[in-house]
Enzyme design. Sequence first.
Site, PDB file in Angstrom:
ATOM      1  N   ARG A  67      37.478  55.685 -26.149  1.00  0.00           N
ATOM      2  CA  ARG A  67      37.680  54.625 -27.161  1.00  0.00           C
ATOM      3  C   ARG A  67      36.349  54.277 -27.828  1.00  0.00           C
ATOM      4  NH1 ARG A  67      40.292  49.822 -24.311  1.00  0.00           N
ATOM      5  NH2 ARG A  67      40.750  49.043 -26.386  1.00  0.00           N
ATOM      6  N   ARG A 112      38.461  43.804 -17.715  1.00  0.00           N
ATOM      7  CA  ARG A 112      39.398  43.021 -18.537  1.00  0.00           C
ATOM      8  C   ARG A 112      40.825  43.112 -17.988  1.00  0.00           C
ATOM      9  NH1 ARG A 112      39.753  43.796 -25.044  1.00  0.00           N
ATOM     10  NH2 ARG A 112      40.823  45.766 -24.615  1.00  0.00           N
ATOM     11  N   LYS A 126      36.733  40.358 -30.321  1.00  0.00           N
ATOM     12  CA  LYS A 126      37.391  40.056 -31.603  1.00  0.00           C
ATOM     13  C   LYS A 126      38.658  39.234 -31.394  1.00  0.00           C
ATOM     14  CE  LYS A 126      38.046  44.393 -32.815  1.00  0.00           C
ATOM     15  NZ  LYS A 126      37.519  45.104 -31.634  1.00  0.00           N
ATOM     16  N   ARG A 165      40.465  50.659 -38.998  1.00  0.00           N
ATOM     17  CA  ARG A 165      39.743  51.370 -37.938  1.00  0.00           C
ATOM     18  C   ARG A 165      39.031  52.599 -38.485  1.00  0.00           C
ATOM     19  NH1 ARG A 165      41.651  48.593 -33.265  1.00  0.00           N
ATOM     20  NH2 ARG A 165      41.377  49.830 -31.413  1.00  0.00           N
ATOM     21  N   ARG A 195      45.351  47.022 -18.849  1.00  0.00           N
ATOM     22  CA  ARG A 195      45.897  47.940 -19.843  1.00  0.00           C
ATOM     23  C   ARG A 195      45.518  49.376 -19.470  1.00  0.00           C
ATOM     24  NH1 ARG A 195      43.834  45.475 -25.527  1.00  0.00           N
ATOM     25  NH2 ARG A 195      43.655  47.703 -25.908  1.00  0.00           N
TER      26      ARG A 195
HETATM   27  P1  AMP Z   1      43.141  47.397 -29.616  1.00  0.00           P
HETATM   28  O1  AMP Z   1      43.974  46.414 -28.859  1.00  0.00           O
HETATM   29  O2  AMP Z   1      42.771  46.914 -30.990  1.00  0.00           O
HETATM   30  O3  AMP Z   1      41.953  47.887 -28.832  1.00  0.00           O
HETATM   31  O4  AMP Z   1      44.077  48.678 -29.877  1.00  0.00           O
HETATM   32  C1  AMP Z   1      44.630  49.419 -28.800  1.00  0.00           C
HETATM   33  C2  AMP Z   1      45.010  50.809 -29.297  1.00  0.00           C
HETATM   34  O5  AMP Z   1      45.997  50.704 -30.341  1.00  0.00           O
HETATM   35  C3  AMP Z   1      43.878  51.627 -29.931  1.00  0.00           C
HETATM   36  O6  AMP Z   1      43.089  52.293 -28.959  1.00  0.00           O
HETATM   37  C4  AMP Z   1      44.667  52.594 -30.801  1.00  0.00           C
HETATM   38  O7  AMP Z   1      45.285  53.607 -30.025  1.00  0.00           O
HETATM   39  C5  AMP Z   1      45.775  51.698 -31.344  1.00  0.00           C
HETATM   40  N1  AMP Z   1      45.362  51.028 -32.598  1.00  0.00           N
HETATM   41  C6  AMP Z   1      45.146  49.697 -32.800  1.00  0.00           C
HETATM   42  N2  AMP Z   1      44.797  49.459 -34.071  1.00  0.00           N
HETATM   43  C7  AMP Z   1      44.791  50.663 -34.704  1.00  0.00           C
HETATM   44  C8  AMP Z   1      44.482  51.085 -36.023  1.00  0.00           C
HETATM   45  N3  AMP Z   1      44.107  50.202 -36.968  1.00  0.00           N
HETATM   46  N4  AMP Z   1      44.585  52.413 -36.309  1.00  0.00           N
HETATM   47  C9  AMP Z   1      44.965  53.307 -35.377  1.00  0.00           C
HETATM   48  N5  AMP Z   1      45.244  52.985 -34.107  1.00  0.00           N
HETATM   49  C10 AMP Z   1      45.168  51.666 -33.758  1.00  0.00           C
END
Ligand code: AMP
Length: 208
Positions: free
Chosen positions: A165, A127, A13, A88, A154
């Site tokens: 996740r 990654r 994404k 989410r 990360r």
């Molecule tokens: P991402 O980079 O989108 O994979 O997000 C990394 C982490 O940030 C996720 O595993 C969540 O812990 C938190 N996170 C990101 N977006 C959201 C969201 N919309 N709602 C809740 N937690 C989020």
Amino acid sequence: MNIVLLGAPGAGKGTQAQKLVADYGIAHISTGDLLRAAVKAATPLGLKAKKYMDAGELVPDQLVIDLVKERLGADDAQKGFILDGFPRNTVQAVTLDSELSDMGRELDCALLVDVAAEVIVNRLSSRRTCRDCGYTGTAADATCPKCGGEMYQRDDDKAETIQNRLDVYEKSTSPLIEYYRGQGILKSVDGDRPVDEVYTDVKEALNL
Ligand code: AMP
């Protein structure tokens, strides 16, 4: 054009969003990037969010919703936006609809970047992310090909967190596919192909 990108963590994404932003100048709103910046700067939000992120859990809705609301009000988001990693879950999706309707705006498309879970596990474990500019690469990138910064893994891309996740995605986020299908704005592209081929389909799906 107001877009929500859907798809499992690691589906690509962010990569597709970065290409759309470069070509069409709409705002990229990645809640993951915003949260990581808050953690790095040790803001009150970052301090609250860190433990959820490290465990691969969702950060509490209200924290993320406030962040997105503020971002949607910024000047660069008035021309259009790509939401990446938000909503989410259903609470976030319903809140987004009502916030946008209060602003006299609406979503044009929810675009699913579709990749099978087995592929995701391999992708996430190799990654690497740039500490300085957030560029997403692989373990083969010794330094960031974009800015020369340091590439790191990360915490939530480590093997022990990846499965959690994916479970959170299946349980909380994947129901949004039906939510947006029900609104008649769902489109889908096969994300298990080279980045540029996926991007061609993304543009076609968005009529760009
Ligand atoms: P991402 O980079 O989108 O994979 O997000 C990394 C982490 O940030 C996720 O595993 C969540 O812990 C938190 N996170 C990101 N977006 C959201 C969201 N919309 N709602 C809740 N937690 C989020």
